[in-house]
Design a protein around this motif. Structure first.
Motif, PDB file in Angstrom:
ATOM      1  N   ALA A   1      -5.346 -15.896  71.759  1.00 48.80           N
ATOM      2  CA  ALA A   1      -6.397 -16.730  71.170  1.00 48.80           C
ATOM      3  C   ALA A   1      -6.039 -18.206  71.103  1.00 48.80           C
ATOM      4  O   ALA A   1      -6.833 -19.009  70.626  1.00 48.80           O
ATOM      5  CB  ALA A   1      -6.726 -16.230  69.761  1.00 48.80           C
ATOM      6  N   THR A   2      -4.847 -18.590  71.572  1.00 52.06           N
ATOM      7  CA  THR A   2      -4.444 -19.995  71.509  1.00 52.06           C
ATOM      8  C   THR A   2      -4.011 -20.488  72.876  1.00 52.06           C
ATOM      9  O   THR A   2      -3.611 -19.708  73.751  1.00 52.06           O
ATOM     10  CB  THR A   2      -3.279 -20.197  70.523  1.00 52.06           C
ATOM     11  OG1 THR A   2      -2.106 -19.532  71.024  1.00 52.06           O
ATOM     12  CG2 THR A   2      -3.638 -19.663  69.148  1.00 52.06           C
ATOM     13  N   ALA A   3      -4.062 -21.807  73.070  1.00 52.71           N
ATOM     14  CA  ALA A   3      -3.665 -22.420  74.338  1.00 52.71           C
ATOM     15  C   ALA A   3      -2.187 -22.171  74.631  1.00 52.71           C
ATOM     16  O   ALA A   3      -1.794 -21.905  75.775  1.00 52.71           O
ATOM     17  CB  ALA A   3      -3.954 -23.920  74.300  1.00 52.71           C
ATOM     18  N   THR A   4      -1.340 -22.239  73.601  1.00 51.49           N
ATOM     19  CA  THR A   4       0.095 -22.025  73.780  1.00 51.49           C
ATOM     20  C   THR A   4       0.402 -20.608  74.268  1.00 51.49           C
ATOM     21  O   THR A   4       1.212 -20.409  75.173  1.00 51.49           O
ATOM     22  CB  THR A   4       0.840 -22.291  72.466  1.00 51.49           C
ATOM     23  OG1 THR A   4       0.594 -23.635  72.037  1.00 51.49           O
ATOM     24  CG2 THR A   4       2.334 -22.090  72.645  1.00 51.49           C
TER      25      THR A   4
ATOM     26  N   PHE B   1       3.101 -26.288  81.026  1.00 50.48           N
ATOM     27  CA  PHE B   1       2.046 -26.434  82.022  1.00 50.48           C
ATOM     28  C   PHE B   1       2.617 -26.976  83.336  1.00 50.48           C
ATOM     29  O   PHE B   1       2.135 -26.622  84.419  1.00 50.48           O
ATOM     30  CB  PHE B   1       0.947 -27.352  81.493  1.00 50.48           C
ATOM     31  CG  PHE B   1       0.098 -26.735  80.413  1.00 50.48           C
ATOM     32  CD1 PHE B   1      -1.017 -25.975  80.738  1.00 50.48           C
ATOM     33  CD2 PHE B   1       0.417 -26.907  79.074  1.00 50.48           C
ATOM     34  CE1 PHE B   1      -1.799 -25.397  79.745  1.00 50.48           C
ATOM     35  CE2 PHE B   1      -0.356 -26.342  78.078  1.00 50.48           C
ATOM     36  CZ  PHE B   1      -1.471 -25.580  78.408  1.00 50.48           C
ATOM     37  N   ALA B   2       3.642 -27.841  83.247  1.00 49.14           N
ATOM     38  CA  ALA B   2       4.293 -28.341  84.461  1.00 49.14           C
ATOM     39  C   ALA B   2       4.983 -27.204  85.215  1.00 49.14           C
ATOM     40  O   ALA B   2       5.017 -27.183  86.451  1.00 49.14           O
ATOM     41  CB  ALA B   2       5.287 -29.442  84.112  1.00 49.14           C
TER      42      ALA B   2
ATOM     43  N   GLY C   1      -4.116 -29.427  79.121  1.00 48.15           N
ATOM     44  CA  GLY C   1      -2.863 -28.998  79.719  1.00 48.15           C
ATOM     45  C   GLY C   1      -2.995 -28.723  81.200  1.00 48.15           C
ATOM     46  O   GLY C   1      -2.056 -28.951  81.986  1.00 48.15           O
ATOM     47  N   LEU C   2      -4.173 -28.270  81.618  1.00 46.77           N
ATOM     48  CA  LEU C   2      -4.393 -27.983  83.033  1.00 46.77           C
ATOM     49  C   LEU C   2      -4.400 -29.245  83.891  1.00 46.77           C
ATOM     50  O   LEU C   2      -4.223 -29.157  85.109  1.00 46.77           O
ATOM     51  CB  LEU C   2      -5.703 -27.222  83.221  1.00 46.77           C
ATOM     52  CG  LEU C   2      -5.690 -25.748  82.783  1.00 46.77           C
ATOM     53  CD1 LEU C   2      -7.021 -25.101  83.093  1.00 46.77           C
ATOM     54  CD2 LEU C   2      -4.565 -24.990  83.475  1.00 46.77           C
ATOM     55  N   ILE C   3      -4.600 -30.397  83.288  1.00 44.27           N
ATOM     56  CA  ILE C   3      -4.463 -31.639  84.056  1.00 44.27           C
ATOM     57  C   ILE C   3      -3.046 -31.729  84.608  1.00 44.27           C
ATOM     58  O   ILE C   3      -2.825 -32.088  85.771  1.00 44.27           O
ATOM     59  CB  ILE C   3      -4.777 -32.871  83.179  1.00 44.27           C
ATOM     60  CG1 ILE C   3      -6.231 -32.838  82.720  1.00 44.27           C
ATOM     61  CG2 ILE C   3      -4.492 -34.162  83.944  1.00 44.27           C
ATOM     62  CD1 ILE C   3      -6.605 -33.982  81.806  1.00 44.27           C
ATOM     63  N   MET C   4      -2.063 -31.383  83.771  1.00 46.47           N
ATOM     64  CA  MET C   4      -0.679 -31.391  84.225  1.00 46.47           C
ATOM     65  C   MET C   4      -0.435 -30.319  85.285  1.00 46.47           C
ATOM     66  O   MET C   4       0.264 -30.541  86.276  1.00 46.47           O
ATOM     67  CB  MET C   4       0.262 -31.187  83.035  1.00 46.47           C
ATOM     68  CG  MET C   4       1.741 -31.229  83.393  1.00 46.47           C
ATOM     69  SD  MET C   4       2.239 -32.817  84.141  1.00 46.47           S
ATOM     70  CE  MET C   4       1.968 -33.923  82.739  1.00 46.47           C
ATOM     71  N   VAL C   5      -1.024 -29.135  85.080  1.00 49.46           N
ATOM     72  CA  VAL C   5      -0.884 -28.062  86.068  1.00 49.46           C
ATOM     73  C   VAL C   5      -1.367 -28.524  87.434  1.00 49.46           C
ATOM     74  O   VAL C   5      -0.670 -28.377  88.450  1.00 49.46           O
ATOM     75  CB  VAL C   5      -1.672 -26.804  85.634  1.00 49.46           C
ATOM     76  CG1 VAL C   5      -1.687 -25.769  86.761  1.00 49.46           C
ATOM     77  CG2 VAL C   5      -1.061 -26.197  84.380  1.00 49.46           C
TER      78      VAL C   5
END
Length: 416
Positions: free
Chosen positions: A375-378, A331-332, A255-259
């Motif tokens: 504890a989760t990416a979301t 993330f965007a 997700g950080l690729i999009m960030v």
């Protein structure tokens, strides 16, 4: 054609040159990131992303050198030669010190980030030297508004990373090859910068000297502010890597690729606007226009990701990261907020607003505290959105208040 029309045309062309160069640089940089995500696998990519986060934090001294050199030269053009000499000298010494520090902390990075590869961690020190010295070169070129050579350095930065890195990870996929490509690619822009600065500019005014100690203090101030910003923008992946499962940390890294893509999409705005932000007469208008442009580009990116999540998933790593598909637009949003926060940080540097640094460090502490509880990416991305949004509102209020007509830069912070 009138003089004003000619100057406007020149500014548009210069802005276009920087925009295109930085667009290609960012495309190459994130093309390489996507290639790594597709090639080296989820868990190795999580390690690679964590190391890239560490490199971004380490590179704040480079950005401090760039910001200080650009601000000093644009504010005191009669001292350009003296400032260049001091900035490049300080840049060289700083690069050596930071490289040594990178080698020294390699065992710590290896343990904290669970790399299980000391050679991989040592590459951070190898990369620190060219990244730092490049900042000094960029500061001189940016301050003198030498947009052509500046664009060439940015092009070399992106293309060098992609060229070296793509070959290495295709031959031997893994986080070591991915970081080695970054390290080797970082030397190409230094060579280009040396070529651009190898001869004195006959049209540049000369001066007897420049207060090097004062410049060093400003480099420290600028680096501290940028350290706070980059720590804020990269602490999440470090926390994720240290506390979450490898699978969840890998999803968040994707997700950080999009960030990062959205963050650096309007990066040319910061580079082109910063010399004007250093001038009292155009500070507020420049800031408002730059924020508007960054917000518009970010909004386009968020809408595109929301409408085309499948395409966005391919951009961040492909089907291996399908669990993050429905959250990529969040993330965007993070990337959009960070791009505008970056502008506000540089505006604070231009006007030497010390309180802004305290705001950012406070936000970082809050972010880390809240991130440790999820504890989760979301869940983590929602925490980041909330903290960044509150920080943006605080810094924007401060910037507009202190950039209004009649508010002057304190005399002790003006160029000598």
């Amino acid at each position: 054609m009138s003089k004003m029309a000619t100057e406007t045309s020149q500014r548009l062309r210069s802005g276009a040159v920087i925009a295109v160069a930085m667009g290609i640089m960012n495309l190459a940089t994130y093309g390489y990131t996507v290639l790594a995500a597709h090639t080296i696998g989820k868990e190795p990519y999580g390690a690679f992303s964590a190391l890239m986060g560490a490199l971004l934090v380490i590179s704040v001294l480079s950005l401090g050198l760039q910001a200080t050199g650009a601000r000093r030269i644009s504010s005191a053009p009669d001292q350009v030669v003296a400032i260049e000499r001091v900035v490049l000298s300080v840049g060289l010494r700083s690069a050596l010190v930071l490289a040594a520090l990178g080698f020294a902390i390699a065992p710590l990075l290896n343990a904290v980030l669970h790399l299980e590869s000391l050679p991989t961690a040592l590459l951070v020190g190898l990369t620190a030297f060219p990244l730092t010295y490049m900042g000094a070169q960029l500061g001189v070129l940016q301050g003198e508004r030498r947009w052509g050579p500046l664009a060439a350095v940015y092009l070399a930065q992106g293309l060098g990373r992609f060229g070296f890195g793509a070959v290495l990870i295709v031959i031997r996929p893994g986080e070591f090859s991915a970081i080695l490509g970054v390290a080797l690619g970082a030397w190409l822009p230094v060579v280009v910068g040396w070529w651009a600065l190898r001869r004195p500019r006959t049209g540049a005014p000369h001066s007897e000297g420049h207060p090097g100690l004062d410049l060093l203090r400003e480099v420290g101030h600028s680096s501290q502010a940028l350290l706070a910003f980059f720590a804020l923008s990269n602490a999440d992946i470090l926390v994720a890597r240290a506390t979450m499962s490898d699978s969840e940390a890998g999803l968040y890294a994707a997700g950080l690729i999009m960030v990062k893509a959205v963050l650096f999409l309007p990066q040319f705005v910061v580079v082109y606007a910063f010399p004007s932000l250093s001038q009292e007469s155009s500070n507020r208008r420049t800031l408002v226009l730059a924020l508007a442009m960054s917000a518009a580009l970010g909004l386009v990116a968020v809408l595109a990701v929301a409408v085309l999540p499948g395409l966005a998933l391919q951009f961040v790593g492909g089907d291996d990261f399908a669990d993050i598909k429905g959250d990529i637009w969040k993330f965007a949003i993070v990337g959009t907020l960070l791009s505008m926060l970056q502008l506000l940080v540089y505006s604070a540097l231009a006007r030497r607003q010390g309180r802004a640094i305290l705001f950012i460090w406070t936000a970082l502490a809050v972010l880390v505290g809240l991130a440790l509880s999820v504890a989760t990416a979301t869940s983590l991305v929602m925490v980041v959105v909330a903290v960044d949004a509150v920080l943006f509102l605080g810094l924007l209020t401060m910037a507009l208040a202190q950039a209004r007509p009649g508010v002057q830069i304190p005399a002790e912070t003006r160029p000598a």
